[in-house]
Write a protein that holds these residues in place. Structure first.
Motif, short mmCIF file in Angstrom:
data_model
loop_
_atom_site.label_atom_id
_atom_site.label_comp_id
_atom_site.label_asym_id
_atom_site.label_seq_id
_atom_site.Cartn_x
_atom_site.Cartn_y
_atom_site.Cartn_z
N SER A 113 0.82 -1.21 0.00
CA SER A 113 0.00 0.00 0.00
C SER A 113 0.85 1.26 0.00
N GLY A 114 2.16 1.14 0.23
CA GLY A 114 3.03 2.30 0.35
C GLY A 114 3.04 2.85 1.77
N THR A 115 2.47 2.09 2.70
CA THR A 115 2.43 2.50 4.11
C THR A 115 2.64 1.28 5.00
N VAL A 116 3.01 1.55 6.25
CA VAL A 116 3.05 0.49 7.26
C VAL A 116 2.11 0.89 8.39
N GLU A 117 1.55 -0.11 9.04
CA GLU A 117 0.64 0.12 10.16
C GLU A 117 1.41 0.08 11.47
N GLY A 118 0.72 0.40 12.57
CA GLY A 118 1.36 0.49 13.88
C GLY A 118 2.11 -0.75 14.30
N ASN A 119 1.47 -1.93 14.15
CA ASN A 119 2.15 -3.16 14.58
C ASN A 119 3.36 -3.45 13.70
N GLU A 120 3.28 -3.11 12.41
CA GLU A 120 4.42 -3.30 11.50
C GLU A 120 5.55 -2.32 11.85
N MET A 121 5.16 -1.10 12.21
CA MET A 121 6.16 -0.11 12.61
C MET A 121 6.87 -0.56 13.87
N GLN A 123 7.33 -3.63 14.87
CA GLN A 123 8.23 -4.72 14.49
C GLN A 123 9.49 -4.17 13.83
N ALA A 124 9.33 -3.18 12.96
CA ALA A 124 10.50 -2.59 12.28
C ALA A 124 11.43 -1.93 13.29
N ILE A 125 10.86 -1.19 14.23
CA ILE A 125 11.67 -0.51 15.25
C ILE A 125 12.41 -1.52 16.11
N THR A 126 11.72 -2.58 16.51
CA THR A 126 12.35 -3.62 17.32
C THR A 126 13.45 -4.34 16.54
N SER A 127 13.19 -4.63 15.26
CA SER A 127 14.18 -5.34 14.45
C SER A 127 15.45 -4.52 14.23
N MET A 128 15.34 -3.20 14.35
CA MET A 128 16.52 -2.34 14.18
C MET A 128 17.22 -2.04 15.50
N GLY A 129 16.81 -2.75 16.56
CA GLY A 129 17.56 -2.66 17.81
C GLY A 129 17.05 -1.65 18.82
N TYR A 130 15.89 -1.06 18.58
CA TYR A 130 15.33 -0.10 19.53
C TYR A 130 14.31 -0.81 20.41
N ASN A 131 14.34 -0.50 21.70
CA ASN A 131 13.40 -1.07 22.65
C ASN A 131 12.50 0.06 23.13
N MET A 132 11.27 0.11 22.59
CA MET A 132 10.35 1.20 22.87
C MET A 132 9.25 0.75 23.83
N SER A 133 8.91 1.60 24.75
CA SER A 133 7.76 1.35 25.63
C SER A 133 6.49 1.59 24.82
N HIS A 135 4.21 3.65 25.53
CA HIS A 135 4.00 5.11 25.49
C HIS A 135 4.84 5.75 24.39
N ALA A 136 6.09 5.30 24.25
CA ALA A 136 6.95 5.83 23.19
C ALA A 136 6.41 5.46 21.82
N MET A 137 5.92 4.22 21.68
CA MET A 137 5.33 3.80 20.39
C MET A 137 4.10 4.63 20.06
N ASN A 138 3.27 4.91 21.07
CA ASN A 138 2.10 5.75 20.84
C ASN A 138 2.50 7.14 20.38
N ALA A 139 3.56 7.69 20.97
CA ALA A 139 4.04 9.01 20.55
C ALA A 139 4.53 8.97 19.10
N ILE A 140 5.22 7.91 18.73
CA ILE A 140 5.69 7.76 17.35
C ILE A 140 4.51 7.69 16.39
N MET A 141 3.51 6.91 16.75
CA MET A 141 2.34 6.78 15.87
C MET A 141 1.58 8.10 15.76
N ARG A 142 1.46 8.82 16.86
CA ARG A 142 0.78 10.13 16.80
C ARG A 142 1.53 11.10 15.91
N ARG A 143 2.84 11.03 15.96
CA ARG A 143 3.66 11.98 15.19
C ARG A 143 3.72 11.62 13.70
N TYR A 144 3.82 10.35 13.36
CA TYR A 144 4.13 9.97 11.98
C TYR A 144 2.99 9.33 11.19
#
Length: 194
Positions: A113-121, A123-133, A135-144
């Protein structure tokens, strides 16, 4: 994922009149053509030139080209001399990072679709070595995200910010215990450059 530092900006730029010529090895690098096509006489790329270069190169594929704010962030991520521009060495490092982010995005954009959804995002963040709470994931989703979906340009923008903020944090986390001390002015400089 390793967050290694980058080399100093190339002081000589790209073989323009009055400039020292580039080493033959750099000129033979296939990326050098993209870089040299838009670099000014100073041998550096501005955010506007980076946007033009990335659009002409087609690195965003069928996705919408990068907006100017994302290009500014990409330069700031690698801009060690705070010049607001990027030499060829930084450009090559950015190209490598962009290809990694693009591969990740394509692998999570399963419906093409040219987009990723929250759960995919997440997974991508985790696969790149970031450990997000959460709350942090919610902030990312609200922003992007728009309607819960993140397009490629915003995906890259998010990872540029995560990488730059992580680098700044790690430099200040001298005891490596997950905590850092910032002066107010320091905090403003870091966040405003993002």
């Amino acid at each position: 994922m390793a967050y290694a530092g980058y080399g100093a900006p190339n002081p000589h730029g790209g073989g323009f009149p009055g400039m020292q010529p580039q080493p033959q090895q750099q000129q033979q690098d296939p990326l050098y053509g993209y870089f040299a096509a838009v670099a000014g006489q100073d041998g550096q790329i501005s955010p506007e030139e980076l946007q033009q270069c990335l659009t002409q190169s087609g690195i965003s594929g069928g996705y919408k080209p990068f907006n100017l704010d994302t290009c500014r962030l990409m330069i700031n991520m690698l801009d060690r001399d705070m010049s607001g521009s990027m030499g060829f060495t930084e450009f090559r490092d950015l190209w490598q990072a962009l290809n990694g982010w693009k591969s990740s995005f394509v692998s999570y954009d399963r419906d093409r679709s040219g987009t990723v959804e929250g759960n995919e995002m997440q997974q991508a963040i985790t696969s790149m070595g970031y450990n997000m709470s959460p709350h942090a994931m919610n902030a990312i989703m609200r922003r992007y995200s728009t309607n819960g979906r993140i397009p490629f340009d915003d995906f890259v923008c998010c990872f540029v910010r995560l990488r730059a903020l992580t680098d700044h944090f790690r430099r200040r986390d001298t005891s490596h215990n997950g905590s850092a001390s910032f002066q107010y002015d320091d905090f403003i400089q870091v966040t405003m450059s993002m």
